[in-house]
Scaffold this motif. Structure first.
Motif, mmCIF file in Angstrom:
data_model
loop_
_atom_site.group_PDB
_atom_site.id
_atom_site.type_symbol
_atom_site.label_atom_id
_atom_site.label_comp_id
_atom_site.label_asym_id
_atom_site.label_seq_id
_atom_site.Cartn_x
_atom_site.Cartn_y
_atom_site.Cartn_z
ATOM 1 N N ILE A 17 0.837 -1.208 0.000
ATOM 2 C CA ILE A 17 0.000 0.000 0.000
ATOM 3 C C ILE A 17 0.869 1.254 0.000
ATOM 4 O O ILE A 17 0.627 2.207 -0.765
ATOM 5 C CB ILE A 17 -0.941 -0.018 1.217
ATOM 6 C CG1 ILE A 17 -2.000 -1.111 1.022
ATOM 7 C CG2 ILE A 17 -1.597 1.342 1.430
ATOM 8 C CD1 ILE A 17 -2.862 -1.343 2.237
ATOM 9 N N LEU A 18 1.898 1.270 0.833
ATOM 10 C CA LEU A 18 2.772 2.446 0.888
ATOM 11 C C LEU A 18 3.561 2.615 -0.410
ATOM 12 O O LEU A 18 3.796 3.749 -0.855
ATOM 13 C CB LEU A 18 3.728 2.329 2.075
ATOM 14 C CG LEU A 18 3.083 2.349 3.463
ATOM 15 C CD1 LEU A 18 4.149 2.285 4.538
ATOM 16 C CD2 LEU A 18 2.220 3.592 3.661
ATOM 17 N N GLN A 19 3.970 1.509 -0.998
ATOM 18 C CA GLN A 19 4.693 1.584 -2.271
ATOM 19 C C GLN A 19 3.824 2.234 -3.340
ATOM 20 O O GLN A 19 4.295 3.084 -4.117
ATOM 21 C CB GLN A 19 5.114 0.185 -2.698
ATOM 22 C CG GLN A 19 5.993 0.151 -3.954
ATOM 23 C CD GLN A 19 6.315 -1.263 -4.377
ATOM 24 O OE1 GLN A 19 5.430 -2.118 -4.411
ATOM 25 N NE2 GLN A 19 7.571 -1.525 -4.679
ATOM 26 N N ALA A 20 2.546 1.880 -3.357
ATOM 27 C CA ALA A 20 1.622 2.486 -4.329
ATOM 28 C C ALA A 20 1.431 3.972 -4.037
ATOM 29 O O ALA A 20 1.372 4.800 -4.962
ATOM 30 C CB ALA A 20 0.282 1.758 -4.289
ATOM 31 N N GLU A 21 1.360 4.338 -2.763
ATOM 32 C CA GLU A 21 1.236 5.751 -2.401
ATOM 33 C C GLU A 21 2.464 6.539 -2.825
ATOM 34 O O GLU A 21 2.356 7.685 -3.296
ATOM 35 C CB GLU A 21 1.015 5.893 -0.898
ATOM 36 C CG GLU A 21 -0.367 5.492 -0.416
ATOM 37 C CD GLU A 21 -0.573 5.844 1.053
ATOM 38 O OE1 GLU A 21 -0.186 6.955 1.456
ATOM 39 O OE2 GLU A 21 -1.097 4.991 1.797
ATOM 40 N N LEU A 22 3.638 5.963 -2.639
ATOM 41 C CA LEU A 22 4.873 6.642 -3.058
ATOM 42 C C LEU A 22 4.866 6.885 -4.562
ATOM 43 O O LEU A 22 5.271 7.956 -5.032
ATOM 44 C CB LEU A 22 6.096 5.809 -2.663
ATOM 45 C CG LEU A 22 6.433 5.751 -1.165
ATOM 46 C CD1 LEU A 22 7.479 4.679 -0.902
ATOM 47 C CD2 LEU A 22 6.943 7.101 -0.672
ATOM 48 N N GLU A 23 4.396 5.894 -5.318
ATOM 49 C CA GLU A 23 4.318 6.055 -6.775
ATOM 50 C C GLU A 23 3.333 7.151 -7.138
ATOM 51 O O GLU A 23 3.604 7.984 -8.011
ATOM 52 C CB GLU A 23 3.918 4.725 -7.414
ATOM 53 C CG GLU A 23 4.996 3.641 -7.321
ATOM 54 C CD GLU A 23 4.522 2.297 -7.844
ATOM 55 O OE1 GLU A 23 3.342 2.214 -8.272
ATOM 56 O OE2 GLU A 23 5.311 1.338 -7.810
ATOM 57 N N ASP A 24 2.190 7.175 -6.463
ATOM 58 C CA ASP A 24 1.166 8.181 -6.758
ATOM 59 C C ASP A 24 1.689 9.595 -6.478
ATOM 60 O O ASP A 24 1.335 10.539 -7.183
ATOM 61 C CB ASP A 24 -0.094 7.928 -5.914
ATOM 62 C CG ASP A 24 -0.854 6.695 -6.378
ATOM 63 O OD1 ASP A 24 -0.606 6.225 -7.501
ATOM 64 O OD2 ASP A 24 -1.688 6.193 -5.590
ATOM 65 N N GLN A 25 2.509 9.751 -5.436
ATOM 66 C CA GLN A 25 3.028 11.070 -5.072
ATOM 67 C C GLN A 25 4.359 11.395 -5.746
ATOM 68 O O GLN A 25 4.942 12.447 -5.490
ATOM 69 C CB GLN A 25 3.192 11.164 -3.550
ATOM 70 C CG GLN A 25 1.876 11.147 -2.783
ATOM 71 C CD GLN A 25 2.060 11.504 -1.312
ATOM 72 O OE1 GLN A 25 3.055 12.135 -0.928
ATOM 73 N NE2 GLN A 25 1.103 11.117 -0.486
ATOM 74 N N GLY A 26 4.854 10.500 -6.587
ATOM 75 C CA GLY A 26 6.122 10.747 -7.270
ATOM 76 C C GLY A 26 7.320 10.716 -6.341
ATOM 77 O O GLY A 26 8.310 11.412 -6.584
ATOM 78 N N LYS A 27 7.249 9.905 -5.297
ATOM 79 C CA LYS A 27 8.313 9.879 -4.292
ATOM 80 C C LYS A 27 9.058 8.543 -4.245
ATOM 81 O O LYS A 27 9.811 8.286 -3.312
ATOM 82 C CB LYS A 27 7.733 10.189 -2.909
ATOM 83 C CG LYS A 27 7.153 11.595 -2.788
ATOM 84 C CD LYS A 27 6.495 11.820 -1.434
ATOM 85 C CE LYS A 27 5.945 13.234 -1.323
ATOM 86 N NZ LYS A 27 5.219 13.461 -0.042
#
Length: 397
Positions: free
Chosen positions: A164-174
């Motif tokens: 879940i966090l990996q997907a969030e990082l991708e969504d935020q460009g981080k």
């Protein structure tokens, strides 16, 4: 409650390693120590989870050689929560990951308000973890069933959280920001030992004079040696405040030391000969410590206006710019740039350009992504600070 057991048998250990090697995807890893109870920071329990393998709880003191586990999972991604706390203990077991993902650090970069494991799991999965055994003495044997359940849950959900966090990082460009942070955590060298570790005694500022400092040092050394020999946390033998109280009381006999009310701790009286001899040694040594030691610590910013007004102006110009950038990026300022790094380049500016600032930040340990986001803005702020007229009234005389 699921039944978990600690693997302390070598044949069971090899079977567990084979199961983990046959599992799929990353592994979740955690370590339990006995901080505050034992002298060392060794691992007393290592928890590992991998899909299609399950959760395994390993007993390091009983097993000794962990090379089969390293061979089983060494090349896959290891998922931690607060990896910097666990990696040193794992390295003592020769367990070294090739790559890591840190759910705490990822949560910080994503701007999550609460980043403790329980909060991160609840935020990501809606699952509530109880953290009542986090400060337990994990050197206890046998370990209670409730503790084992707690330890297993520390890794059971980490892979789901990671995804879940990996997907969030991708969504935020981080994603790249996080990758640099994880690599830095994995490769960070341990801090070198302090030259005078005894100076970290809590309350030492009350002690005046080289001779009294020598007594404090001698007491600290005696406690440290005994604590290491007994594998007990030094503060559990005699607290810092008691050592300092003994120095300040200045007893003239062993009986007087034993009668000092503030000299407390479970070993304060049973080892009274040891402590008295330490005081005698400190009072007679010719190797007196310096009362003041050089330090590269910067003055507190509130003193900069008098000590270094140009640096004060630079810091006051750059700090809000960095804070605003962090807010725009949705992360804490300290994760965008370590505050001490900014203070150091402001105090002794390395040069006028972003390249100069960036090189200095890199030397201090800043990661490339941090430099890319901040160096030019800091350089611009420093130029603006230099061009701002001095608002201090001119001397009328």
């Amino acid at each position: 409650m699921t039944e978990y057991s600690v693997i302390s048998d070598v044949s069971e250990f090899h079977a567990a390693c084979a199961a983990l090697a046959a599992g799929s995807g990353p592994v979740a890893v955690d370590v339990e120590r006995a901080s505050g109870f034992r002298y060392s920071q060794r691992a007393y329990l290592v928890q590992v989870y991998r899909r299609e393998a399950g959760v395994f709880l390993f007993d390091p003191p009983a097993l000794g050689d962990f090379s089969p586990l390293q061979q089983a999972i060494g090349d896959v991604l290891w998922v931690f929560h607060a990896a910097s706390q666990d990696l040193p203990s794992l390295r003592e077991l020769d367990l070294v990951p090739h790559s890591i993902f840190d759910t705490e650090l990822a949560s910080r970069l994503l701007g999550h308000e609460r980043v403790g494991l329980a909060a991160v799991v609840e935020n990501a999965l809606g699952i509530t973890l109880k953290k009542e055994h986090s400060a337990a003495d994990w050197s206890t044997r046998p370990l209670p069933a409730a503790w084992l359940e707690y330890a297993a849950l520390d890794v059971l959900h980490l892979i789901d959280v990671y995804e879940i966090l990996q997907a969030e990082l991708e969504d935020q460009g981080k994603t790249e920001f996080a990758a640099e942070e994880f690599a830095a955590t994995l490769t960070r060298l341990p801090k070198p030992p302090r030259e005078d570790p005894w100076r970290r005694l809590s309350g030492l500022h009350q002690v005046r004079g080289a001779r009294n400092l020598a007594v404090a040092r001698s007491l600290w050394q005696a406690r440290e040696s005994f604590a290491q020999d007994q594998d007990v946390s030094p503060g559990r033998l005699v607290p810092d405040r008691s050592l300092v109280a003994a120095v300040l009381a200045n007893p003239q006999s062993k009986q007087a030391l034993a009668g000092t009310k503030e000299f407390q701790g479970r070993a304060s009286r049973s080892q009274i000969d040891r402590w008295w001899q330490a005081m005698v040694d400190g009072r007679s040594t010719e190797d007196l410590p310096r009362e003041r030691v050089p330090s590269d610590t910067l003055p507190p910013p509130r003193a900069w206006a008098d000590r270094n007004p140009e640096a004060d102006a630079r810091l006051k110009a750059a700090r809000p710019v960095v804070e605003a950038t962090a807010e725009e990026m949705g992360m804490p300022t300290e994760n965008l740039l370590t505050p001490d790094h900014l203070r150091r380049v402001a105090w002794d500016v390395p040069g006028p350009t972003a390249e100069d600032i960036g090189a200095a930040l890199e030397a201090l340990g800043a990661r490339p992504w941090q430099i890319a986001q901040t160096a030019q803005k800091i350089a611009d702020a420093f130029v603006e600070a230099a061009q701002t007229p001095d608002e201090t009234p001119a001397d009328a005389s």
